[in-house]
Design an enzyme around this catalytic site. Sequence first.
Site, PDB file in Angstrom:
ATOM      1  N   CYS A 191      25.752  39.386  21.059  1.00  0.00           N
ATOM      2  CA  CYS A 191      24.393  39.009  20.659  1.00  0.00           C
ATOM      3  C   CYS A 191      23.909  39.922  19.522  1.00  0.00           C
ATOM      4  O   CYS A 191      23.976  41.148  19.648  1.00  0.00           O
ATOM      5  CB  CYS A 191      23.459  39.123  21.865  1.00  0.00           C
ATOM      6  SG  CYS A 191      21.729  38.969  21.419  1.00  0.00           S
ATOM      7  N   LYS A 220       2.190   4.578   1.524  1.00  0.00           N
ATOM      8  CA  LYS A 220       2.222   5.112   2.890  1.00  0.00           C
ATOM      9  C   LYS A 220       1.827   6.584   2.811  1.00  0.00           C
ATOM     10  O   LYS A 220       2.576   7.426   2.317  1.00  0.00           O
ATOM     11  CB  LYS A 220       3.625   4.945   3.473  1.00  0.00           C
ATOM     12  CG  LYS A 220       3.718   5.370   4.926  1.00  0.00           C
ATOM     13  CD  LYS A 220       5.050   4.891   5.489  1.00  0.00           C
ATOM     14  CE  LYS A 220       5.280   5.273   6.930  1.00  0.00           C
ATOM     15  NZ  LYS A 220       4.778   6.529   7.387  1.00  0.00           N
ATOM     16  N   CYS A 222      23.326  34.071  24.574  1.00  0.00           N
ATOM     17  CA  CYS A 222      23.256  35.430  25.088  1.00  0.00           C
ATOM     18  C   CYS A 222      22.744  35.278  26.515  1.00  0.00           C
ATOM     19  O   CYS A 222      21.773  34.569  26.760  1.00  0.00           O
ATOM     20  CB  CYS A 222      22.284  36.265  24.264  1.00  0.00           C
ATOM     21  SG  CYS A 222      21.915  37.839  25.044  1.00  0.00           S
ATOM     22  N   LYS A 263      10.457   3.086   3.119  1.00  0.00           N
ATOM     23  CA  LYS A 263      10.377   4.530   2.895  1.00  0.00           C
ATOM     24  C   LYS A 263      11.292   4.979   1.759  1.00  0.00           C
ATOM     25  O   LYS A 263      12.293   4.344   1.453  1.00  0.00           O
ATOM     26  CB  LYS A 263      10.781   5.268   4.166  1.00  0.00           C
ATOM     27  CG  LYS A 263       9.903   4.937   5.340  1.00  0.00           C
ATOM     28  CD  LYS A 263       9.231   6.154   5.883  1.00  0.00           C
ATOM     29  CE  LYS A 263       9.900   6.663   7.082  1.00  0.00           C
ATOM     30  NZ  LYS A 263       9.182   7.493   7.972  1.00  0.00           N
ATOM     31  N   CYS A 317      20.879  42.219  21.205  1.00  0.00           N
ATOM     32  CA  CYS A 317      21.064  43.241  22.257  1.00  0.00           C
ATOM     33  C   CYS A 317      22.490  43.785  22.298  1.00  0.00           C
ATOM     34  O   CYS A 317      22.761  44.752  22.993  1.00  0.00           O
ATOM     35  CB  CYS A 317      20.666  42.686  23.625  1.00  0.00           C
ATOM     36  SG  CYS A 317      21.812  41.439  24.232  1.00  0.00           S
ATOM     37  N   CYS A 374      17.618  40.905  27.232  1.00  0.00           N
ATOM     38  CA  CYS A 374      17.738  40.886  25.763  1.00  0.00           C
ATOM     39  C   CYS A 374      16.332  40.772  25.158  1.00  0.00           C
ATOM     40  O   CYS A 374      15.531  39.923  25.560  1.00  0.00           O
ATOM     41  CB  CYS A 374      18.599  39.706  25.330  1.00  0.00           C
ATOM     42  SG  CYS A 374      18.598  39.453  23.551  1.00  0.00           S
ATOM     43  N   GLU A 411       0.860  -1.189   0.000  1.00  0.00           N
ATOM     44  CA  GLU A 411       0.000   0.000   0.000  1.00  0.00           C
ATOM     45  C   GLU A 411       0.888   1.227   0.000  1.00  0.00           C
ATOM     46  O   GLU A 411       2.022   1.171   0.455  1.00  0.00           O
ATOM     47  CB  GLU A 411      -0.866   0.036   1.279  1.00  0.00           C
ATOM     48  CG  GLU A 411      -1.815  -1.117   1.405  1.00  0.00           C
ATOM     49  CD  GLU A 411      -2.445  -1.205   2.805  1.00  0.00           C
ATOM     50  OE1 GLU A 411      -2.434  -0.215   3.552  1.00  0.00           O
ATOM     51  OE2 GLU A 411      -2.935  -2.299   3.126  1.00  0.00           O
ATOM     52  N   TYR A 420      -7.183   2.057   6.310  1.00  0.00           N
ATOM     53  CA  TYR A 420      -6.303   0.937   5.957  1.00  0.00           C
ATOM     54  C   TYR A 420      -6.300  -0.248   6.925  1.00  0.00           C
ATOM     55  O   TYR A 420      -5.695  -1.256   6.633  1.00  0.00           O
ATOM     56  CB  TYR A 420      -4.866   1.393   5.675  1.00  0.00           C
ATOM     57  CG  TYR A 420      -4.232   2.300   6.707  1.00  0.00           C
ATOM     58  CD1 TYR A 420      -3.939   1.864   7.978  1.00  0.00           C
ATOM     59  CD2 TYR A 420      -3.904   3.611   6.363  1.00  0.00           C
ATOM     60  CE1 TYR A 420      -3.350   2.698   8.903  1.00  0.00           C
ATOM     61  CE2 TYR A 420      -3.312   4.463   7.292  1.00  0.00           C
ATOM     62  CZ  TYR A 420      -3.049   4.001   8.559  1.00  0.00           C
ATOM     63  OH  TYR A 420      -2.467   4.828   9.475  1.00  0.00           O
ATOM     64  N   ASP A 461       1.143  10.249   3.837  1.00  0.00           N
ATOM     65  CA  ASP A 461       1.850  11.104   4.783  1.00  0.00           C
ATOM     66  C   ASP A 461       0.860  12.072   5.429  1.00  0.00           C
ATOM     67  O   ASP A 461       0.667  13.195   4.987  1.00  0.00           O
ATOM     68  CB  ASP A 461       2.939  11.879   4.036  1.00  0.00           C
ATOM     69  CG  ASP A 461       3.972  12.423   4.993  1.00  0.00           C
ATOM     70  OD1 ASP A 461       3.951  12.042   6.173  1.00  0.00           O
ATOM     71  OD2 ASP A 461       4.797  13.241   4.554  1.00  0.00           O
TER      72      ASP A 461
HETATM   73  S1  IVH Z   1      -0.620   0.265   8.720  1.00  0.00           S
HETATM   74  C1  IVH Z   1       0.087  -1.787  12.921  1.00  0.00           C
HETATM   75  N1  IVH Z   1      -0.893   1.373   6.374  1.00  0.00           N
HETATM   76  O1  IVH Z   1       2.429   5.181   8.903  1.00  0.00           O
HETATM   77  C2  IVH Z   1       0.511  -0.824  11.890  1.00  0.00           C
HETATM   78  N2  IVH Z   1       0.030   2.700   8.125  1.00  0.00           N
HETATM   79  O2  IVH Z   1       5.041   4.804  10.210  1.00  0.00           O
HETATM   80  C3  IVH Z   1      -0.605  -0.080  11.304  1.00  0.00           C
HETATM   81  N3  IVH Z   1       0.532   5.014   7.487  1.00  0.00           N
HETATM   82  O3  IVH Z   1       1.258   5.136  12.208  1.00  0.00           O
HETATM   83  C4  IVH Z   1      -0.184   0.879  10.269  1.00  0.00           C
HETATM   84  N4  IVH Z   1      -0.157   4.852   5.405  1.00  0.00           N
HETATM   85  O4  IVH Z   1      -0.029   6.559  10.498  1.00  0.00           O
HETATM   86  C5  IVH Z   1      -0.476   1.544   7.637  1.00  0.00           C
HETATM   87  N5  IVH Z   1      -1.242   2.221   4.250  1.00  0.00           N
HETATM   88  C6  IVH Z   1      -0.835   2.397   5.506  1.00  0.00           C
HETATM   89  C7  IVH Z   1      -0.332   3.639   5.968  1.00  0.00           C
HETATM   90  C8  IVH Z   1       0.104   3.739   7.293  1.00  0.00           C
HETATM   91  C9  IVH Z   1       0.352   5.658   6.321  1.00  0.00           C
HETATM   92  C10 IVH Z   1       1.110   5.629   8.705  1.00  0.00           C
HETATM   93  C11 IVH Z   1       0.383   5.312   9.981  1.00  0.00           C
HETATM   94  C12 IVH Z   1       1.413   4.703  10.895  1.00  0.00           C
HETATM   95  C13 IVH Z   1       2.688   5.201  10.287  1.00  0.00           C
HETATM   96  C14 IVH Z   1       3.833   4.276  10.643  1.00  0.00           C
END
Ligand code: IVH
Length: 681
Positions: free
Chosen positions: A418, A121, A436, A324, A421, A441, A119, A233, A123
């Site tokens: 500094c 990840k 400082c 990552k 000041c 200050c 999946e 997820y 952000d």
């Molecule tokens: S599964 C038990 N799936 O990444 C673990 N996490 O670095 C459950 N995150 O805290 C996490 N996309 O906030 C999972 N497709 C995805 C995700 C995901 C983003 C985040 C999540 C987690 C963090 C871990």
Amino acid sequence: MIPTQAEVKRIEEIRRLLQQASYAYYVLDAPIMEDTVYDRFYRELQELETQYPELITPDSPTQRVGERPATHFTSVRHNIPLYSLENAFNVEELQSWEQRWRRHLPSQYSPGDIEYVAELKIDGAALALTYENGVLTRGVSRGDGVMGEDITQNVRTIRSIPLRLNFDGLANIEKVEVRGEVFLPLDVFQQINEKRQKAGEQVFANPRNAAAGTLRQLDPRIVAQRQLDFFAYTLHITGLDDSSIANTQWEALELLQKMGFRVDANHKLCHTLEEVAEYYQYWDTERLNSAYMTDGVVVKLNSFRLQEQLGFTQKCPRWAIALKYAAEEAPTRVERITVNVGRTGALTPLAEMLPVQLAGTTVSRATLHNSDRITLLDIRIGDTVIVRKAGEIIPEVVRVIKELRPADTQPFIMPTHCPVCGQPVVRESGEAVTRCVNASCAAILKGEIEHWVSRDALDIKGVGEKLVHQLVDKGLVHSVGDLYDLTPEKLCALERMGQKSAEKLVSAIAKSKNKPWSRVLYGLGIRHVGSVNAQLLTEKFTTVEQLTAARQSDIEGVYGIGAEIAQSVYQWFRISANQTLISRLQAIGLQFISTEEPKAAGDINEKFAGKTFVVTGTLPTLKRDEAKALIQKAGGKVTDSVSKKTDFLVVGEDAGSKLEKAQALEITQLSEAQLLEMLKI
Ligand code: IVH
């Protein structure tokens, strides 16, 4: 007034229509209703609900936007802890993860038996949702994974989160826990920042901060405007005998979609690690075209049976890993090196650079940390450098491309005085930081005041960085105590300050006098005393006199307080200027005594543990939210609707359908007085 059968039916019908329209629009991205038609139905529903407030249900589409801002969020325990993920940064690390989990399994699994779900990840900020009998009852932020903040009101405003699950064929599920990521689409993020910039407000550094910051907004109306989105997820189901409705992550993702959630469509079933690696490589470039930020790939073993067999380490599941992408780096040129003076007097050199795009945001400043680091990397004005933005960390300069250095550059030398000041600075032996030490200050003073008014300290709304600078620069404030001498007249002399705003500020400042001793202690800005340490210290030393009289060893004796902190606190109280400040703040009326015995996390009232409460009607003295917070603090659970799982109904005046339902189910009722009685341990 009693609604007619036809009106009850109509309400249900409109709700269904609006829910379908919302789902089509926000989850499927395929609208089925004109906006004007939606609005007409919505207004009709609102009118009916105004007429018959007892018919309002928590899952009604009108309940997405809370009416009143919250005063604070309650800290609650997660039903299931939110684990983190172990990180890998390349395919080799992915392979060693595979070897590790294989060691935990009987050898009958040959490579061909294994399926992975890859999946993206996302952000953003993790969120845990609880649905009881199909209705959203709780939304909790990640927090430390064990305890999080109850942000249900804000979560309700997120349109792609269903208030009621689509439950076809799943009628006997009692409790569903869904986890996922709240995020801000990039275009929305950009719009928000443009607006903020125009309004002279600080821009968000990246979409993740913006999403997390928005979730912590106390006013749900602001959250509703920000257009947060959510991808689900994980799915945990309880109260179901036949758990075979989802045996794999793949099926869980399908089920989540059926229930009405948005699931990121880019997940992929992989049969080998090579396939996973391909997915990872493909998305490394493809993600740059995506409408939302991703920072890697999450790889999970598909089979729930395998997941169970593998279990968890201290913090992470063995059956999943975050693969990552390397922190983003980019070259740019250092145009100037400036030196910032912080609240503690620390001088931090900053590289002011040509703006460059990094991980979706524009970066034009990076920290150089301290003079040792500058010397080590030999960073000079005019240098072309590589800047990096990694995870939570603010951008930093990683290295210099010496080949591109112009002629005649000079090494950077830390100022001896500094920059604010003009007083000499000191660098103590063994320390990397130059400071400082001039107590008056202006930079230190500004930092101290910004800290005093900040959210976790005295939380004085409306006093932001700009105002603090003006107050100090115009000589109106020379110490935090002076804030309390400000009058609307004095404030009106400042730029862009009207009578009304000035009055509001003065009253916001005055209100801070009621903030508890722990916040005052944190607000004083003693080195190493963050808000948690302040809490620990004020639980032990319930008055400032006790803390002043404490020996260093007494302070060190407090659970969680180490030697360095104890020394810093002890010394702070030995400085006479600090004692003068305390006397002044006491005279002003700030709190230096704990009024209530705060409960430590885990200090739970037996009568509340594991019990579910519903609060309804108008209570004689407490607001409903306050009653709920008290219950939660004592370890009880609060839900919005009465069911056979409810243990207590706290009832006030004008209670409606909830009381009727509780009576029918023979649920114990409590008055406010009885509740307060129970709260006494
Ligand atoms: S599964 C038990 N799936 O990444 C673990 N996490 O670095 C459950 N995150 O805290 C996490 N996309 O906030 C999972 N497709 C995805 C995700 C995901 C983003 C985040 C999540 C987690 C963090 C871990």
